[in-house]
Design an enzyme around this catalytic site. Structure first.
Site, short mmCIF file in Angstrom:
data_model
loop_
_atom_site.label_atom_id
_atom_site.label_comp_id
_atom_site.label_asym_id
_atom_site.label_seq_id
_atom_site.Cartn_x
_atom_site.Cartn_y
_atom_site.Cartn_z
N GLU A 273 0.84 -1.21 0.00
CA GLU A 273 0.00 0.00 0.00
C GLU A 273 0.88 1.25 0.00
O GLU A 273 0.55 2.25 -0.64
CB GLU A 273 -0.95 0.01 1.20
CG GLU A 273 -2.00 -1.09 1.15
CD GLU A 273 -2.86 -1.04 -0.10
OE1 GLU A 273 -3.27 0.06 -0.52
OE2 GLU A 273 -3.11 -2.12 -0.69
N TRP A 276 1.54 1.94 -3.38
CA TRP A 276 0.58 2.77 -4.13
C TRP A 276 0.93 4.25 -3.99
O TRP A 276 0.77 5.05 -4.90
CB TRP A 276 -0.86 2.51 -3.66
CG TRP A 276 -1.48 1.35 -4.37
CD1 TRP A 276 -1.62 0.08 -3.89
CD2 TRP A 276 -2.05 1.34 -5.70
NE1 TRP A 276 -2.23 -0.71 -4.83
CE2 TRP A 276 -2.51 0.04 -5.96
CE3 TRP A 276 -2.21 2.32 -6.69
CZ2 TRP A 276 -3.12 -0.32 -7.15
CZ3 TRP A 276 -2.82 1.95 -7.89
CH2 TRP A 276 -3.26 0.65 -8.11
N TRP A 304 -20.19 15.60 -18.01
CA TRP A 304 -20.42 15.84 -16.58
C TRP A 304 -21.67 16.68 -16.39
O TRP A 304 -21.94 17.58 -17.18
CB TRP A 304 -19.22 16.59 -15.96
CG TRP A 304 -17.91 15.88 -16.05
CD1 TRP A 304 -16.83 16.27 -16.76
CD2 TRP A 304 -17.54 14.66 -15.40
NE1 TRP A 304 -15.80 15.37 -16.60
CE2 TRP A 304 -16.21 14.37 -15.76
CE3 TRP A 304 -18.20 13.78 -14.55
CZ2 TRP A 304 -15.53 13.25 -15.32
CZ3 TRP A 304 -17.52 12.66 -14.10
CH2 TRP A 304 -16.20 12.41 -14.48
N ASN A 339 -10.16 4.12 3.58
CA ASN A 339 -9.92 3.97 2.13
C ASN A 339 -11.09 3.34 1.38
O ASN A 339 -11.48 3.79 0.31
CB ASN A 339 -8.65 3.16 1.89
CG ASN A 339 -8.38 2.98 0.41
OD1 ASN A 339 -8.19 3.95 -0.31
ND2 ASN A 339 -8.39 1.73 -0.05
N TRP A 357 -14.81 14.69 -11.35
CA TRP A 357 -13.95 14.24 -10.25
C TRP A 357 -13.17 15.39 -9.63
O TRP A 357 -12.76 15.33 -8.47
CB TRP A 357 -13.00 13.13 -10.71
CG TRP A 357 -12.02 13.49 -11.80
CD1 TRP A 357 -12.19 13.28 -13.14
CD2 TRP A 357 -10.73 14.11 -11.67
NE1 TRP A 357 -11.09 13.73 -13.85
CE2 TRP A 357 -10.17 14.24 -12.98
CE3 TRP A 357 -9.98 14.56 -10.60
CZ2 TRP A 357 -8.92 14.80 -13.22
CZ3 TRP A 357 -8.73 15.12 -10.83
CH2 TRP A 357 -8.20 15.24 -12.13
N TRP A 380 -8.37 9.94 -7.23
CA TRP A 380 -9.62 10.40 -7.85
C TRP A 380 -9.69 9.96 -9.31
O TRP A 380 -10.73 9.51 -9.79
CB TRP A 380 -9.77 11.93 -7.72
CG TRP A 380 -10.45 12.26 -6.44
CD1 TRP A 380 -9.86 12.65 -5.28
CD2 TRP A 380 -11.86 12.16 -6.16
NE1 TRP A 380 -10.81 12.82 -4.29
CE2 TRP A 380 -12.04 12.53 -4.81
CE3 TRP A 380 -12.98 11.81 -6.91
CZ2 TRP A 380 -13.29 12.56 -4.20
CZ3 TRP A 380 -14.23 11.84 -6.31
CH2 TRP A 380 -14.37 12.20 -4.97
P1 FAD Z 1 -3.17 2.15 5.35
O1 FAD Z 1 -4.05 1.10 4.77
O2 FAD Z 1 -2.68 1.92 6.71
O3 FAD Z 1 -1.95 2.31 4.32
C1 FAD Z 1 -0.66 2.76 4.72
C2 FAD Z 1 -0.22 3.91 3.83
O4 FAD Z 1 -0.15 3.50 2.46
C3 FAD Z 1 -1.17 5.09 3.83
O5 FAD Z 1 -0.95 5.92 4.94
C4 FAD Z 1 -0.85 5.75 2.49
O6 FAD Z 1 0.29 6.57 2.58
C5 FAD Z 1 -0.53 4.57 1.61
N1 FAD Z 1 -1.74 4.18 0.87
C6 FAD Z 1 -2.70 3.30 1.25
N2 FAD Z 1 -3.63 3.17 0.28
C7 FAD Z 1 -3.25 3.99 -0.72
C8 FAD Z 1 -3.79 4.33 -1.99
N3 FAD Z 1 -4.91 3.75 -2.46
N4 FAD Z 1 -3.15 5.23 -2.77
C9 FAD Z 1 -2.00 5.81 -2.34
N5 FAD Z 1 -1.43 5.53 -1.14
C10 FAD Z 1 -2.06 4.65 -0.35
N6 FAD Z 1 -4.24 9.17 0.49
C11 FAD Z 1 -3.54 10.21 0.96
O7 FAD Z 1 -2.54 10.00 1.66
N7 FAD Z 1 -3.92 11.49 0.68
C12 FAD Z 1 -5.00 11.77 -0.09
O8 FAD Z 1 -5.28 12.95 -0.34
C13 FAD Z 1 -5.77 10.68 -0.57
N8 FAD Z 1 -6.89 10.90 -1.30
C14 FAD Z 1 -7.62 9.82 -1.75
C15 FAD Z 1 -8.77 10.06 -2.52
C16 FAD Z 1 -9.54 8.99 -2.97
C17 FAD Z 1 -10.76 9.25 -3.82
C18 FAD Z 1 -9.16 7.67 -2.65
C19 FAD Z 1 -9.99 6.51 -3.13
C20 FAD Z 1 -8.02 7.43 -1.91
C21 FAD Z 1 -7.23 8.49 -1.46
N9 FAD Z 1 -6.06 8.28 -0.71
C22 FAD Z 1 -5.34 9.35 -0.26
C23 FAD Z 1 -5.52 6.92 -0.55
C24 FAD Z 1 -5.96 6.16 0.72
O9 FAD Z 1 -7.34 6.21 0.87
C25 FAD Z 1 -5.30 6.69 1.98
O10 FAD Z 1 -3.90 6.79 1.81
C26 FAD Z 1 -5.57 5.75 3.16
O11 FAD Z 1 -6.94 5.58 3.36
C27 FAD Z 1 -4.93 6.31 4.40
O12 FAD Z 1 -5.27 5.55 5.51
P2 FAD Z 1 -4.22 4.66 6.28
O13 FAD Z 1 -2.97 5.45 6.54
O14 FAD Z 1 -4.91 4.11 7.45
O15 FAD Z 1 -3.90 3.54 5.20
#
Ligand code: FAD
Length: 479
Positions: A273, A276, A304, A339, A357, A380
């Site tokens: 993750e 990502w 849109w 997420n 979006w 997004w």
């Molecule tokens: P965990 O599951 O604990 O993951 C650990 C770390 O991995 C996160 O802190 C993050 O840095 C990274 N990560 C996890 N999932 C993703 C992902 N899908 N894409 C990129 N990195 C990821 N994340 C942001 O940090 N900032 C944002 O502005 C942001 N906007 C988002 C907008 C949308 C529409 C969506 C669907 C996702 C977005 N995310 C964003 C990605 C993701 O939702 C969050 O990083 C995640 O929910 C953070 O929670 P966590 O630290 O508990 O994640």
């Protein structure tokens, strides 16, 4: 022989190469500059929730360093002027990858070099620099899986310790007080209680990681999809502000896996993750229009809708779809959203409501404490279908079945949409299907205590797919 260390998105002492190298040379002058987005050319400034976090993070950093110069203004002017004023011989910083930051830093580097000042920049926020990984045929990756496979082949440096000896130089008296930066909301203070939810700063970040590794990592692979369970790390704001580095996270996770090999699979999923995040930065660096232009130009043809009313209902969590409303209210109340729910609410905005979006991106950027240009715009576009390696457009989340699958007891909805708390599990994700008797028993009056759905799911789905036909036609015409 003072070195200026310009802090940006690296608000920590450990695994901070710019600080580490500077401290080894002599006195350090730590500075943070609050820039005015309009003047600095930043088209996508972070918003109120990020500012709340920044205030507290800077406070924590100043305390750990034993001094931090706070300036406000244009870094293009402030950094060379500070070097001149203090006679500093070198400036260090850790790299940022947002397009405006790359441009700004390149200019400042050239200016300082011209003044005969040494400039060193470092990688502190990624496992791999965006230019270090390329496809077999050369060029940037556009698909996550091969990107991450390639990343896993490359060595990652161990995190650096805190500088052993840190001498803070005398700070010029031109600095601002943290409260004068005006980063906190005042009237109304919508961030009330956030101090109990979050601990911005390096100490809070490491504590959050350790708590997650101890209590949340086991089962992460599956349970990370459950917004009603505590199986995600919530490290995202700490990562955004660089209070912890991905190298540290990887290192600590590996240590836990070594001690408990059964956790290896969950550990690998967790680090993937972080992968990502790396992928988002890779994309943003190589495709700097990602925050504002469709990555796939065929989406420019998407018809849109424009509806302030629907956008407002979505922002306020009043769409009539409980899982969507719960997510949007969690966001407003805490600056965070799980997420899985981010995917559901984003899909709802762009597909059910057919709103661009970019409206969602902007709202998230204003309200998330982890608002991050790379992750937010890549995500997004991923949901909208217009992005690199995006979800296929025709995958339109059904809010009822997503809710039933990932919030099976409705605990998440009950927490954030308390007016539905009394509904039976069978109707918690679809109150509009509940018989009158069940609604009366739960004290719910649709249209009064909780809204009717603002769109009907199946009709909205059909309309979204019809809109997609225009994208397909555009794509065919371009081919
Ligand atoms: P965990 O599951 O604990 O993951 C650990 C770390 O991995 C996160 O802190 C993050 O840095 C990274 N990560 C996890 N999932 C993703 C992902 N899908 N894409 C990129 N990195 C990821 N994340 C942001 O940090 N900032 C944002 O502005 C942001 N906007 C988002 C907008 C949308 C529409 C969506 C669907 C996702 C977005 N995310 C964003 C990605 C993701 O939702 C969050 O990083 C995640 O929910 C953070 O929670 P966590 O630290 O508990 O994640």
């Amino acid at each position: 022989m003072t070195t200026i260390v310009w802090f940006r998105q690296d608000l920590r002492l450990a695994d901070n190469p710019a600080l580490f190298e500077a401290a080894a040379k002599g006195p350090v002058l730590p500075v943070f500059i609050l820039e005015d987005p309009e003047r600095s050319g930043e088209r996508h400034p972070m918003g109120g929730a990020s500012n709340w976090w920044l205030h507290h993070s800077l406070k924590a950093l100043a305390k750990s360093l034993g001094g931090l110069l706070l300036l406000r203004g244009d870094a293009r002017v402030a950094i060379p002027a500070l070097a001149h004023e203090t006679g500093a011989t070198a400036v260090h910083w850790n790299r940022c990858y947002e397009p405006h930051a790359v441009e700004r830093d390149t200019e400042i580097k050239a200016e300082l070099k011209q003044q005969g000042i040494e400039v060193n920049s470092y990688n502190a926020s990624l496992l791999h620099e965006p230019w270090e990984l390329e496809t077999k045929s050369g060029g940037p990756f556009k698909v996550y899986s091969p990107f991450w496979r390639a990343a896993l082949q490359e060595p990652v440096a161990d995190p650096l310790p805190r500088p052993e000896k840190l001498v803070i130089a005398d700070l010029p008296n031109t600095g601002e007080q943290i409260d004068d930066l005006d980063l906190l909301p005042r009237s109304p203070n919508w961030a009330e209680g956030w101090e109990d939810l979050w601990q911005p700063g390096e100490e809070g970040a490491m504590k959050r990681l350790q708590d997650f590794l101890a209590d949340g990592l086991e089962g992460y692979g599956e349970l990370r999809n459950r917004p009603d369970l505590p199986n995600v790390s919530r490290l995202s704001p700490h990562l955004h502000f660089g209070e912890i580095s991905p190298r540290q996270i990887r290192h600590e996770t590996n240590s836990v896996e070594d001690a408990e090999p059964a956790l290896k699979k969950d550990g690998a999923k967790f680090i993937s993750e972080i992968g990502w995040r790396e992928f988002s930065y890779h994309l943003l660096y190589h495709f700097p229009t990602l925050p504002h232009d469709n990555f796939k130009p065929s989406f420019d043809a998407y018809p849109w809708r424009a509806s302030e009313t629907d956008l407002r209902a979505w922002q306020r969590g009043e769409t009539g779809y409980p899982i969507v409303d719960a997510g949007m209210r969690e966001l407003w109340k805490t600056g965070y959203m799980h997420n899985r729910v981010r995917m559901i609410v984003a899909s709802f905005l762009v597909k059910h409501l057919r709103l661009d979006w970019r409206h969602g991106e902007a709202w998230f950027r204003d309200t998330l404490v982890d608002a991050d240009l790379a992750n937010n715009s890549a995500s997004w576009q991923w949901v909208a279908g217009s992005g690199a390696d995006a979800a296929p457009y025709f995958r339109i989340f059904n809010p009822m079945s997503q809710g039933a699958k990932f919030d099976p007891d409705g605990a998440y909805v009950r927490q954030w949409v308390p007016e539905l708390a009394g509904l039976d599990d069978a109707y918690i994700h679809a109150p509009f299907d509940a018989p009158d008797k069940a609604l009366i028993k739960a004290g719910v009056t649709l249209g009064k205590t909780y809204p009717h759905p603002i769109v009907e799911h199946f009709a909205a789905r059909d309309a979204a797919l019809e809109g997609y036909e225009a994208v397909k036609r555009g794509g065919e015409a371009a081919a």
